[in-house]
Design a protein around this motif. Structure first.
Motif, short mmCIF file in Angstrom:
data_model
loop_
_atom_site.label_atom_id
_atom_site.label_comp_id
_atom_site.label_asym_id
_atom_site.label_seq_id
_atom_site.Cartn_x
_atom_site.Cartn_y
_atom_site.Cartn_z
N ILE A 1 -4.52 -6.97 -4.08
CA ILE A 1 -5.05 -5.61 -4.07
C ILE A 1 -4.03 -4.68 -3.44
CG2 ILE A 1 -6.83 -4.08 -3.18
CD1 ILE A 1 -8.80 -6.38 -3.36
N GLN A 2 -3.72 -3.62 -4.15
CA GLN A 2 -2.85 -2.56 -3.66
C GLN A 2 -3.71 -1.34 -3.36
OE1 GLN A 2 -0.22 -0.82 -6.56
NE2 GLN A 2 1.26 -0.18 -5.00
N ASN A 3 -3.67 -0.86 -2.13
CA ASN A 3 -4.42 0.33 -1.73
C ASN A 3 -3.56 1.57 -1.92
OD1 ASN A 3 -6.89 -0.93 -0.83
ND2 ASN A 3 -5.71 -1.72 0.90
N ILE A 4 -4.02 2.45 -2.80
CA ILE A 4 -3.33 3.71 -3.05
C ILE A 4 -4.13 4.80 -2.35
CG2 ILE A 4 -2.46 5.28 -4.82
CD1 ILE A 4 -2.59 2.88 -6.77
N ASN A 5 -3.63 5.28 -1.23
CA ASN A 5 -4.34 6.26 -0.42
C ASN A 5 -3.94 7.66 -0.85
OD1 ASN A 5 -5.63 4.46 1.81
ND2 ASN A 5 -3.52 3.74 1.62
N LEU A 6 -4.95 8.53 -1.01
CA LEU A 6 -4.71 9.88 -1.52
C LEU A 6 -5.05 10.91 -0.44
CD1 LEU A 6 -6.28 9.50 -5.07
CD2 LEU A 6 -3.90 9.12 -4.36
N LYS A 7 -4.16 11.88 -0.30
CA LYS A 7 -4.38 12.94 0.68
C LYS A 7 -4.27 14.29 -0.01
CE LYS A 7 0.42 13.52 2.21
NZ LYS A 7 1.30 13.66 3.39
N ASP B 1 -8.74 -0.53 -11.55
CA ASP B 1 -8.83 0.39 -10.41
C ASP B 1 -10.27 0.60 -9.98
OD1 ASP B 1 -6.12 0.75 -10.23
OD2 ASP B 1 -6.09 2.68 -11.30
N LEU B 2 -10.48 0.66 -8.68
CA LEU B 2 -11.76 1.03 -8.09
C LEU B 2 -11.51 2.21 -7.16
CD1 LEU B 2 -14.79 0.55 -7.53
CD2 LEU B 2 -14.08 -1.00 -5.67
N ARG B 3 -12.17 3.35 -7.45
CA ARG B 3 -11.96 4.56 -6.65
C ARG B 3 -13.02 4.63 -5.56
NH1 ARG B 3 -8.88 8.95 -8.24
NH2 ARG B 3 -9.22 10.88 -7.06
N VAL B 4 -12.57 4.77 -4.32
CA VAL B 4 -13.47 4.77 -3.16
C VAL B 4 -13.30 6.10 -2.41
CG1 VAL B 4 -14.09 3.63 -1.01
CG2 VAL B 4 -13.26 2.27 -2.95
N GLU B 5 -14.41 6.86 -2.29
CA GLU B 5 -14.39 8.10 -1.51
C GLU B 5 -14.54 7.73 -0.04
OE1 GLU B 5 -13.62 10.92 -2.87
OE2 GLU B 5 -13.62 9.99 -4.86
N LEU B 6 -13.66 8.24 0.80
CA LEU B 6 -13.60 7.84 2.20
C LEU B 6 -14.33 8.82 3.10
CD1 LEU B 6 -9.83 6.81 2.30
CD2 LEU B 6 -11.81 5.31 1.96
N ASP B 7 -14.66 8.33 4.30
CA ASP B 7 -15.26 9.19 5.31
C ASP B 7 -14.24 10.24 5.76
OD1 ASP B 7 -17.57 7.69 5.22
OD2 ASP B 7 -16.94 6.35 6.85
N CYS B 8 -14.76 11.35 6.27
CA CYS B 8 -13.88 12.40 6.78
C CYS B 8 -12.99 11.86 7.89
CB CYS B 8 -14.72 13.56 7.32
SG CYS B 8 -15.65 14.44 6.04
N PHE B 9 -11.77 12.35 7.91
CA PHE B 9 -10.80 12.02 8.95
C PHE B 9 -10.35 10.55 8.94
CE2 PHE B 9 -13.62 15.39 10.69
CZ PHE B 9 -12.72 16.44 10.58
N THR B 10 -10.49 9.90 7.78
CA THR B 10 -9.92 8.56 7.65
C THR B 10 -8.41 8.68 7.64
OG1 THR B 10 -11.83 7.76 6.40
CG2 THR B 10 -9.77 6.51 6.19
N LEU B 11 -7.74 7.86 8.45
CA LEU B 11 -6.29 7.95 8.60
C LEU B 11 -5.59 6.79 7.93
CD1 LEU B 11 -5.98 9.05 12.35
CD2 LEU B 11 -5.81 10.50 10.31
N PHE B 12 -4.42 7.10 7.37
CA PHE B 12 -3.49 6.09 6.89
C PHE B 12 -2.08 6.52 7.26
CE2 PHE B 12 -0.46 4.55 3.71
CZ PHE B 12 -0.67 3.18 3.78
N GLY B 13 -1.45 5.76 8.13
CA GLY B 13 -0.10 6.10 8.57
C GLY B 13 -0.02 7.46 9.24
N GLY B 14 -1.09 7.87 9.92
CA GLY B 14 -1.09 9.15 10.60
C GLY B 14 -1.53 10.32 9.74
N ASP C 1 0.84 -1.19 0.00
CA ASP C 1 0.00 0.00 0.00
C ASP C 1 0.88 1.25 0.00
OD1 ASP C 1 -2.09 -1.75 0.11
OD2 ASP C 1 -2.50 -1.43 2.25
N THR C 2 0.32 2.35 -0.48
CA THR C 2 1.11 3.57 -0.57
C THR C 2 0.25 4.79 -0.29
OG1 THR C 2 2.67 4.78 -1.98
CG2 THR C 2 0.70 3.89 -3.05
N LEU C 3 0.92 5.93 -0.03
CA LEU C 3 0.25 7.19 0.26
C LEU C 3 0.78 8.25 -0.70
CD1 LEU C 3 -1.59 8.93 2.16
CD2 LEU C 3 0.49 9.34 3.52
#
Length: 199
Positions: free
Chosen positions: A183-189, A146-159, A111-113
């Motif tokens: 599955i590779q989770n690509i987290n976007l901030k 790819d499947l794009r998932v909109e997350l809830d507010c204040f969802t954390l990944f690695g802080g 997984d990555t950020l």
């Protein structure tokens, strides 16, 4: 000579009061993680009372090539014969072997950020590592969706607070039809003021 071995096996040759020499007529062999399979007398003999230490195994193909007692990826698709011989008497029986590879490749995609505006192509963020026991695989053998998932507010990944996650499903198939997915989770901030370097 081969006919003699077949006849001996079909009748059953009693080597001692406890052991009757009889081989399995045929056997499908699945290669291991290292792409090999060690064929021992215990695997090939029908009688569990036979002492494996009294026997040797020799594997040959139709051209007479000798492979000892170890099968490898190079043997997939060949017609092979395993000869099991008792060292003290010379009596023997034979098993026809079919070699298969049923193990799927091994995929690793961490997984990555990233920032929201980052380039998400694998050429930019990297491909998974892929290993297989028999096939030589690389990034050209991989495919993904790819499947794009909109997350809830204040969802954390690695802080870090992330707003979106791209679930990238990687797929690879080896030369023998064995398939793996991961599955590779690509987290976007979003970038913040603290992330901006002012001149």
């Amino acid at each position: 000579m081969v006919v003699l071995f077949t006849v001996l096996c079909s009748l059953g040759v009693e080597l001692s009061a406890q052991c009757v020499l009889s081989c399995k007529s045929s056997l499908g062999v699945s290669l291991g993680l290292d792409g090999s399979a060690l064929m021992t007398p215990a695997i090939l003999l029908e009688d569990p009372d036979c002492d494996p230490a009294d026997f040797t195994v020799t594997i040959t193909d139709q051209q007479g090539n000798n492979y000892g007692n170890v099968l490898s990826c190079a043997n997939i698709g060949q017609t092979l014969t395993a000869l099991v011989r008792q060292t003290s008497t010379g009596n023997a029986c034979a098993t026809q072997l079919t070699v298969n590879d049923y193990l799927p490749p091994f995929l690793t995609a961490p997984d990555t950020l990233l920032y929201c505006n980052a380039d998400l192509l694998p050429q930019s963020i990297g491909f998974p590592s892929v290993q297989d026991n028999c096939a030589s695989l690389d990034s050209t053998d991989l495919s993904y969706t790819d499947l794009r998932v909109e997350l809830d507010c204040f969802t954390l990944f690695g802080g870090d607070t992330v707003t979106t996650r791209v679930e990238r499903t990687w797929t690879v198939t080896d030369d023998y039809g064995n398939r793996s997915t991961t599955i590779q989770n690509i987290n976007l901030k979003r970038a913040t003021i603290a992330d901006i370097d002012f001149p």
